[in-house]
Design a protein around this motif. Structure first.
Motif, PDB file in Angstrom:
ATOM      1  N   LEU A  79      27.114  33.842  62.991  1.00  0.00           N
ATOM      2  CA  LEU A  79      27.317  32.608  62.247  1.00  0.00           C
ATOM      3  C   LEU A  79      28.732  32.600  61.700  1.00  0.00           C
ATOM      4  N   VAL A  80      29.345  31.481  61.812  1.00  0.00           N
ATOM      5  CA  VAL A  80      30.724  31.396  61.351  1.00  0.00           C
ATOM      6  C   VAL A  80      30.726  30.972  59.885  1.00  0.00           C
ATOM      7  N   ALA A  81      31.442  31.740  59.114  1.00  0.00           N
ATOM      8  CA  ALA A  81      31.560  31.386  57.709  1.00  0.00           C
ATOM      9  C   ALA A  81      32.539  30.225  57.573  1.00  0.00           C
ATOM     10  N   ILE A  82      32.066  29.153  56.979  1.00  0.00           N
ATOM     11  CA  ILE A  82      32.942  28.005  56.768  1.00  0.00           C
ATOM     12  C   ILE A  82      33.504  28.129  55.352  1.00  0.00           C
ATOM     13  N   PRO A  83      34.790  28.282  55.209  1.00  0.00           N
ATOM     14  CA  PRO A  83      35.341  28.626  53.894  1.00  0.00           C
ATOM     15  C   PRO A  83      35.295  27.501  52.862  1.00  0.00           C
TER      16      PRO A  83
ATOM     17  N   GLN B  27      32.547  29.796  51.575  1.00  0.00           N
ATOM     18  CA  GLN B  27      32.510  31.239  51.842  1.00  0.00           C
ATOM     19  C   GLN B  27      33.941  31.690  52.077  1.00  0.00           C
ATOM     20  N   THR B  28      34.541  32.217  51.042  1.00  0.00           N
ATOM     21  CA  THR B  28      35.951  32.557  51.172  1.00  0.00           C
ATOM     22  C   THR B  28      36.191  34.049  51.112  1.00  0.00           C
ATOM     23  N   MET B  29      35.151  34.843  51.093  1.00  0.00           N
ATOM     24  CA  MET B  29      35.266  36.299  51.062  1.00  0.00           C
ATOM     25  C   MET B  29      36.064  36.755  49.839  1.00  0.00           C
ATOM     26  N   GLY B  30      35.961  35.994  48.766  1.00  0.00           N
ATOM     27  CA  GLY B  30      36.620  36.385  47.533  1.00  0.00           C
ATOM     28  C   GLY B  30      38.115  36.180  47.518  1.00  0.00           C
ATOM     29  N   LYS B  31      38.638  35.537  48.548  1.00  0.00           N
ATOM     30  CA  LYS B  31      40.083  35.293  48.587  1.00  0.00           C
ATOM     31  C   LYS B  31      40.364  33.830  48.246  1.00  0.00           C
ATOM     32  N   THR B  32      41.579  33.581  47.845  1.00  0.00           N
ATOM     33  CA  THR B  32      41.918  32.197  47.557  1.00  0.00           C
ATOM     34  C   THR B  32      42.311  31.463  48.831  1.00  0.00           C
ATOM     35  N   VAL B  33      41.920  30.217  48.850  1.00  0.00           N
ATOM     36  CA  VAL B  33      42.282  29.372  49.982  1.00  0.00           C
ATOM     37  C   VAL B  33      43.620  28.718  49.668  1.00  0.00           C
ATOM     38  N   GLU B  34      44.543  28.852  50.574  1.00  0.00           N
ATOM     39  CA  GLU B  34      45.876  28.310  50.328  1.00  0.00           C
ATOM     40  C   GLU B  34      46.215  27.245  51.356  1.00  0.00           C
TER      41      GLU B  34
ATOM     42  N   GLN C  77      44.778  34.373  53.209  1.00  0.00           N
ATOM     43  CA  GLN C  77      45.527  35.586  53.502  1.00  0.00           C
ATOM     44  C   GLN C  77      44.628  36.815  53.449  1.00  0.00           C
ATOM     45  N   GLN C  78      45.029  37.815  54.164  1.00  0.00           N
ATOM     46  CA  GLN C  78      44.428  39.152  54.067  1.00  0.00           C
ATOM     47  C   GLN C  78      42.966  39.229  54.431  1.00  0.00           C
ATOM     48  N   VAL C  79      42.511  38.317  55.212  1.00  0.00           N
ATOM     49  CA  VAL C  79      41.141  38.458  55.677  1.00  0.00           C
ATOM     50  C   VAL C  79      41.010  37.822  57.065  1.00  0.00           C
TER      51      VAL C  79
END
Lengths: 1194, 418
Positions: B269-273, B299-306, B380-382
């Motif tokens: 399943l694709v995580a849609i951020p 679902q951003t894996m704890g990262k910020t969306v830029e 970034q970073q994921v």
């Protein structure tokens, strides 16, 4: 100055040439010039310069004439001519040419490279912009021999562009290139050939031909590649050369380097694509090289091989389509295969008979092609992926075609142009093989940002993929598309819905309802398209849908699109009995607006009127008359014609013939419902991926994809006798090597064939120069013995001949490298010679005392000088004595050795001094030679992949059981480590497997699956064995990279019915390959592997294992090592009989990491010995010590 | 094969032509111009055109058309792929592929074209081989060249063509040995009106920048290679090792290159951020419509969306937009009818919102269709698929290189239907 001289050196010849052909050239020039000057810039340089040109020619000619044939005359004339010519450059321009390029000419004439460069850059920029720079030709061509590389390159660029227009002047540059063709540097040779062949001047065709022929046998593969490139150039220049060029192509096709392969196949495709017979011999090689060819070459080769395979192999789907017809249909759900079947119906009868007689077995070559192209689906190059995809589509069994879908879907991520082409091909594929793309349905969903042409193609694919199970999702998707802003796309969507509805009965009503809803859409285009599609749908079951027809009748007031109006009218007319009340009213309205309607609408009004007249004449008679009268005076003659025709037909008069009786039948006949078909139907008779397929029309030069043959042509045409194995990668040196070989070949082959006589002759001549000790009797004996040994080996060979012919091939291969190895050894001539001489002697001694006694006497008399040298042990001394003795009278001893060694069949180094016998005469003598054989074979492109069964099992190899007969249900598998290099990957250990089917039924599709490996390990699977009949045996070779560990490789061995878990665990001794080291090298290497890397064990040798022969044999059986010839540089004679305590050394490298493995066995008194193993890899060292210890003590 | 090449700019000027065989008049391009007129949008020009005597195959890149003329049967993809390679090479040499750059370096480009094809058949397309023959311009070199009159044509012979690793030139030397790998993943998705995922997949690419001395042999292995469903490789990657062990083993080209492309298996399943709440409606009465968009993290894996950005292609009837954005700013281009809302960083506490009214041309009926939203974002970073590089080993050389791996997730073709 120098450039001038260079320029004018050749005119002497060239100019003469020019003179003779000048008129002709001129004629051509004039013919061509309109074409060649695209813009209308004054293309009058030629005429402008002609006076000067002529002057130049004249003086050149006289210069040449005066000086005879010598170039001196020409150069003598240089000085005077320089003026005129230079003037020619500038002088020409003032006559008709504007002065615009004078500055450039000046710069070109200057001595400074930087100025020349600047000028050339400006000129090339002009060319690039499409400006005409042809008037600078004479000024530029002078610089063709310029020292500055950049200037030179730019001059080449210029030359290639304008040479065609300035043929005579272009000739002046030819000599430069001819000189370049002889340059020692391959890159210069190549570039010279490239430019020379790019000059499109007909006169130099013979020169080009010569250059190409020469380059085709150049030792540099890069030059050969360039030659291949030049072939189509020459062909387009002069098609008459075809026959000669085909010869060159044939020669280059046999080339074994990847560099050449792509280019030569390209030349083949351009010059003689019909000569498919040239491919036979190269087919397997091309398949095997394919993965390493550069990407562009891959595309060309794959496309060519697709065609080839279509002519040579049988249709892999022939049985399937016949036998599983029914099953297919249920599986794919619908009429997918119908067309296919139809096509084949005629052939079916005979084909069925044939198929039943013989079950289909795929030709191994066919399989080879499929297998070797498959990895290329992972290429980054879309063209390669597409080429493989089309190959699979056209050639693979139905079950295997699926693999290409994923790769094609991947390409949809690429540039939109790539998408466009790929989707076209996918659309064609989905018609034939829908199941393949079904899992990727969603990848074809359309985004609003796609270009329209992509959207339409995706729609096509989605429609083709639609079936009962996915139609609801597809329709839902279509619904969103209908709302799109892109009206063309919406129209296409509506058509797609219509097609889905016709193809899938279940959703017909749903679709119809949806389309009817669209009728109330605001956009007229949408409505119109819907009407057209609804009309088609209604035709299928009109009686159910009278309300829809009514609804549409009402629409006629609003819809203006002619096609839609016409459709509605047709519908009402056709089904007027369903709408008896409305129809006359519609006709009334139409009659009113008749004059303002479009032509197609008018025609349909007439139609409607006629039909109503026939069914309901009471109400519509007058209306019809009115309409027909209006039509009678219409501007369009089609409409007038139609009106006249219909009137005659429906209105019975006395004049009207018998036809009017049938008017009702004519007009109201049941019309078949239209079939809504994909525009991509049947496009697959074009080779997919081709331009012709894309355009759906045959493009120039397109080669038809042939149909499968009914019966397979003889597959043996692809068998290749390996004449010589040219090392694949030794690109530059290959030529030298070959030469060497050639030189040596006769020598060896002679000795091979009749070593007996030759040798005796040798020895006789030798004996003359030698001491009398060799008696004639001895000699004759030696001769006879050598004959004997020959016979032995021959008979062996005969035996092998009885085996598969492939095996024979292998043998040849084996024996060849030996010769090569010999040649290599000869580099160390000095040492080796001694060795050769001394070794056999020792053996002799051990066995035949009388002789050796004689010799000893001799040796002792002569050995004094060597005695002064250091001695390590008694044995050593002994050895040295021998060696020393042998030294001064080289030849005699040699001869002696020969005969003596012949006498004994156990001979250690038989082939060391006489390469003639096959390396497999005895297992013992294989270890050294074998190592070299294998080393060399690693270099060569051996066909072992192709014919895995070719590796002759050597008696020394130990067989292991992989699958027992009981567990394998009749199938037993044994494997051995063949100790051959595994040519697809040098880091792999070759494992030869022997399959024996002792069951009563045949085993099919033997292959490997589910390989479980430790990390780092790799396996190259053996080629699938299609069929193993009961009681038969087959062999196959696989490669395993064990990563220098003895971890087992686990995998499943699968037959068509069963899977067996098996594993292969290598003994440590098989993880190495032998290398050749001299004793000195050995000691040096050993010195570097001390300490931790050295393991020493004391042992007591087995009683049977106290002679050298046994030790060597046991060690080499335990580990794949080669013997280090000892005493090489210190002239100590090597293996001395056991009592003398010799030291045996063996060397090898581990297969994966190439770490050295050195083994020393030093014998002592009473069967004692010391075993030393030096190896960087301590684990391997330890294990090896154990193994060898075991081998020596038991 | 390829007969001639014309470079044509947006307005239809032919500014470079190159012929590999006899010269073909540039009037052949007229057929192309005709098709271009008809297509309106440059993207819609058919890549393959048939004319009476020739076939025209073109690509559109960087607002330029690369138009090749073909005379006989040739796989169209072959030509298209090659033309893209030409554009790639120009980009590689000069940093961008545009009319200005090509015009400034017309001689170099012409020389490149000369080397890339021989008689219309590709000869040298590897950037490293080309760079040996024709050096790319650098500021330093152009200064030196003007002073010394030197040239940018390599004086060494292109030995790379002869080697069996043609993508790498011999004798590479660096003082700092470094190897960087960027794992970049793009989410392609279609969300429907209600926010449910119609289709989503992850496409990834590993871009490498390798500057290593000598002939290093690299092995790149992943923690979870099973994620990778479909892959395509740079020719340097040894396919067999991938098949057997799922590691990438290769002798890298020098400099920047694309190591592999991959597709993450569709089972995952694709995580849609992000999620998008939107309503765009047009009223039957009165010339206006409403627009209301809110974006929030999912679902951003704890990262910020830029770099959040929303692009909407409005229906033709929309005249102007009068909106207020709580974050970032918006522009509406009346000519192209494109509304762009540049949000920047996504703040989970205060969700960005854009609302207001749209005015419609008077007299036209309300637009039937609703425009779809194209979303751009970066994390970034994921790597959104969870792919991780486990290690990079180097064999064949003694020194210790500096190694680095970077992850980045982007929106690919991320579309929200309305």
């Amino acid at each position: 100055m120098t450039t001038m001289q260079r320029l004018l050196q050749l005119p002497v010849n060239a100019v003469n040439m020019v003179k003779t052909v000048q008129s002709q050239v001129q004629g051509q020039e004039e013919d061509k010039s309109p074409v060649l000057t695209p813009d209308n810039a004054p293309q009058n340089w030629y005429s402008a310069l002609q006076p000067d040109e002529l002057r130049h020619l004249r003086s050149g000619g006289t210069g040449g004439g005066g000086g005879g044939s010598g170039s001196g005359g020409g150069s003598g004339g240089d000085q005077e001519e320089r003026g005129p010519l230079e003037e020619g450059g500038g002088g020409g321009s003032f006559q008709t040419q504007p002065l615009r390029h004078d500055d450039l000419k000046e710069m070109l004439d200057s001595n400074k490279d930087s100025l020349k460069l600047e000028a050339m850059k400006r000129i090339v920029a002009m060319i690039a912009r499409g400006k005409n720079a042809s008037d600078l030709f004479p000024a530029v061509v002078k610089n063709v021999a310029c020292k500055n590389i950049e200037v030179k390159k730019l001059v080449y660029v210029y030359l290639v562009r304008y040479a065609e227009e300035q043929q005579d002047l272009a000739l002046l540059s030819i000599s430069t290139f001819q000189r370049g063709l002889k340059d020692p540097n391959q890159l210069i040779r190549a570039s010279a050939l490239r430019v020379l062949s790019s000059i499109r001047v007909t006169i130099i065709v013979p020169i080009m031909m010569l250059a190409i022929k020469e380059a085709a046998s150049d030792m540099s593969p890069y030059v050969r590649k360039t030659a291949a490139h030049a072939i189509p150039k020459l062909y387009s220049l002069d098609p008459e050369q075809k026959d000669q060029l085909i010869e060159v192509i044939e020669k280059l096709l046999a080339d074994k380097t990847t560099l050449v392969a792509g280019s030569v196949v390209m030349a083949f495709e351009e010059v003689c694509p019909e000569r498919i017979d040239l491919i036979h011999k190269n087919y397997r090689k091309l398949c095997n090289l394919l993965i390493d060819v550069e990407e562009w070459g891959q595309v060309v080769i794959i496309n060519m091989l697709t065609r080839y395979a279509r002519t040579q192999f049988l249709n892999p789907n022939i049985n399937e389509s016949l036998l599983e017809e029914g099953a297919d249909k249920t599986f794919y759900g619908s009429d997918e295969d119908e067309d296919e079947d139809e096509e084949e119906k005629e052939k079916k009868a005979e084909a069925t008979a044939m198929a039943k007689r013989k079950p289909y077995v795929m030709d191994p070559d066919h399989r080879l092609l499929l297998r070797n192209t498959k990895p290329l689906l992972q290429s980054r190059n879309a063209a390669v992926v597409m080429a493989v995809a089309q190959l699979y589509f056209h050639l693979a069994p139905k079950a295997e075609v699926g693999v290409i879908a994923k790769a094609l879907v991947r390409l949809l991520r690429s540039h939109s142009e790539v998408q466009y082409v790929v989707l076209q091909n996918v659309a064609t594929m989905t018609i034939k093989r829908r199941g393949m793309f079904e899992p990727y349905l969603k990848s074809f969903y359309i985004r609003s940002t796609d270009p329209t042409q992509i959207k339409v193609l995706k729609l096509e694919v989605l429609t083709n993929l639609a079936n009962e199970t996915n139609i609801s999702t597809i329709l839902r998707e279509f619904q969103t598309y209908i709302k799109s802003m892109d009206k063309d796309f919406v129209a296409a969507t509506i058509q797609a819905i219509g097609r889905c509805a016709t193809n899938i009965g279940e959703v017909r009503d749903t679709c119809l309802n949806g389309l009817v809803q669209l009728l109330s859409n605001r956009d007229e285009l949408v409505v119109a398209e819907s009407v057209v599609v609804i009309k088609k749908l209604l035709q299928m079951q009109p009686e159910k849908h009278s309300d829809i027809i009514k609804h549409m009748a009402k629409l006629i007031d609003n819809i203006q699109v002619p096609m839609a109006r016409a459709s509605i009218l047709w519908l009402i007319g056709e089904y007027c009995e369903h709408v008896p009340k409305i129809a006359p009213d519609v006709l009334r309205k139409m009659a009113k607006s008749f004059t303002n309607e479009e032509d197609i609408v008018k025609l349909q009004i007439i139609n409607l009127a006629a039909k109503l007249y026939l069914t309901n004449s009471k109400q519509t008679k007058l209306l019809t008359q009115y309409v027909l009268n209006l039509a009678k005076y219409d501007q369009n003659y089609d409409i007038r014609d139609r009106a006249r025709f219909i009137r005659q037909l429906i209105v019975p008069t006395e004049k009207s013939g018998a036809l009017s009786k049938y008017a009702k039948k004519l007009f109201l006949a049941l019309k078949p419902a239209p079939v809504l078909e994909s525009p991509f139907k049947d496009r697959d008779h074009f080779q997919l991926g081709s331009l012709s397929h894309l355009l759906n029309a045959k493009a120039g030069g397109y080669q038809e994809l042939p149909d499968w043959p009914e019966a397979a042509p003889d597959p043996s045409v692809r068998n290749v006798e390996v004449k010589e194995s040219v090392p694949e990668w030794t690109k530059c040196s290959s030529r030298e090597k070959r030469k060497e070989k050639k030189v040596e070949k006769p020598f060896y082959s002679d000795s091979e064939g009749e070593s007996g006589p030759t040798e005796s002759a040798d020895s006789e001549s030798d004996s003359a120069s030698r001491s009398e000790s060799a008696s004639p009797s001895e000699e004759s004996r030696s001769a006879s013995e050598s004959e004997e040994s020959e016979e032995g080996s021959e008979s062996e060979e005969e035996e092998e001949e009885e085996q598969e012919k492939d095996k024979k091939k292998k043998k040849k291969e084996l024996s060849k490298p030996v010769q090569e190895s010999e040649s290599e050894q000869s580099s160390e001539e000095e040492e080796r010679k001694h060795e050769r001489k001394s070794k056999p002697r020792v053996q002799t001694k051990s066995d035949s005392e009388s002789e050796s006694d004689e010799e000893e006497e001799e040796s002792e008399s002569e050995s004094s000088q060597s005695e002064s040298e250091e001695s390590e042990s008694e044995t050593e001394v002994r050895k040295k004595k021998k060696a020393a003795e042998s030294k001064p009278p080289l030849k005699p001893v040699k001869k002696e050795n020969k005969k003596e060694s012949k006498k004994e069949m156990s001979l250690l180094d038989l082939d060391d001094f006489n390469p003639a016998p096959s390396p497999q005469v005895t297992p013992v003598n294989t270890f050294l030679s074998n190592s070299l054989v294998t080393d060399l074979e690693g270099l060569s492109l051996s066909d072992s992949v192709l014919a895995p069964a070719t590796i002759a099992p050597s008696s020394a190899l130990k067989n292991y059981e992989l699958l027992h007969r009981i567990t394998g249900e009749g199938l037993s598998v044994e494997y051995c480590f063949s100790r051959q290099p595994f040519s697809p990957d040098a880091n792999m250990v070759a494992v030869q497997m022997q399959f024996t089917n002792s069951a009563t039924s045949e085993a099919k599709n033997l292959h490997m699956e589910d390989v479980k490996l430790q990390s780092g390990m790799r396996v190259k699977e053996f080629p699938e064995i299609e069929l193993l009949p009961a009681g038969e045996t087959a062999t196959a070779v696989m490669g395993i990279d064990f990563c220098d560990s003895t971890q087992a490789a686990n995998f499943q061995l699968c037959t068509h019915t069963r899977k067996f878990f098996v594993s292969i665990q290598p003994p440590v001794g098989e993880l190495m390959r032998p290398i050749f080291l001299t004793e000195n090298e050995f000691k040096k290497e050993q010195g570097q592997l001390m300490g931790m890397n050295e393991i020493t064990e004391k042992l007591t040798l087995d009683v049977k294992c106290r002679n050298e022969h046994a030790i060597v044999q046991r060690v080499t059986t335990a580990a794949n090592l080669s013997r280090v010839p000892c005493g090489s540089d210190k002239e100590c004679s090597p293996p001395v009989p056991p009592p003398k305590h010799p030291v045996h050394r063996f060397a090898g490298r581990t297969v994966t990491s190439g770490s050295l493995v050195l083994v020393t066995v030093a014998t002592k008194e009473e069967g004692g010995a010391q075993l030393t193993v030096n190896c960087e890899k301590m684990v391997i060292g330890t294990m090896l010590v154990k193994d060898i210890l075991l081998a020596l003590t038991q | 094969m390829i007969h001639s090449l014309f470079l044509i700019n947006h307005s239809g000027d032919i500014f470079l032509e190159k012929h590999w065989k006899s010269v073909i008049s540039r009037s052949v391009c007229d057929y192309f111009f005709e098709a271009k007129e008809k297509a309106v949008e440059p993207e819609n020009v058919p890549p393959v055109l048939q004319t009476p005597h020739h076939y025209l195959i073109s690509i559109y890149r960087g607002k330029l058309f690369f138009l090749s003329v073909i005379q006989t049967e040739v796989p169209p993809l072959f030509v298209i792929e090659f033309l893209h390679r030409v554009a790639d090479t120009i980009q590689d040499y000069f940093g961008e592929c545009s009319e200005g750059v090509i015009k400034d370096n017309v001689v170099t480009v012409y020389e490149l074209l000369e080397e890339m094809l021989d008689n219309g058949f590709p000869l040298a397309t590897e950037s490293n081989v080309l760079k040996e023959m024709i050096r790319p311009p650098t500021i330093l070199r152009s200064v030196v060249n003007t002073l010394t009159g030197g040239s940018n044509v390599g004086d060494t012979l292109p030995t790379g063509q002869l080697s069996n690793v043609p993508w790498r030139r011999a004798g590479v030397k660096y003082t700092n040995n470094e190897a960087y790998f960027d794992v970049i993943e793009e989410i392609d998705a279609i969300l429907d009106k209600s926010g449910t995922t119609v289709f989503a997949e992850i496409q990834g690419v590993i871009e490498a920048c390798v500057r290593l001395t000598g002939m290093p042999d690299l092995t790149l292995s992943f923690m979870n290679p099973r994620l990778l469903d479909d892959v395509s490789f740079h020719p340097c990657v040894r396919f067999k090792r991938w098949e057997a062990e799922r590691v990438l083993s290769f002798i890298p080209p020098d400099g920047n290159f694309t190591l592999m492309n991959y597709h993450v298996s569709s089972q995952n399943l694709v995580a849609i951020p992000v999620y998008v709440k939107q309503s765009i409606s047009f009223f039957e009465t009165g010339p206006c419509g409403r627009l209301d968009i809110t974006i929030g993290p999912k679902q951003t894996m704890g990262k910020t969306v830029e770099n959040m950005m929303v692009t909407i292609h409005m229906p033709k009837a929309v005249l102007s937009a009068n909106l207020t954005a709580t974050q970032g700013n918006y522009t509406y281009d009346i000519a192209t009818k494109v509304l762009v809302w540049d949000i920047g960083k996504l703040n989970p506490q205060k969700l960005p919102n854009l609302r207001g009214s749209l005015s419609i041309q008077a007299g036209t009926p309300k637009p039937e269709e609703n425009p779809s939203l194209n979303i751009d974002l970066k994390i970034q970073q994921v790597a959104i698929s969870g792919l991780k590089v486990s290690r990079l080993d180097m064999y064949g050389e003694k020194y210790k290189p500096f190694k680095g791996v970077k992850y980045l997730t982007k929106a690919g073709k991320f579309q929200v239907r309305t």
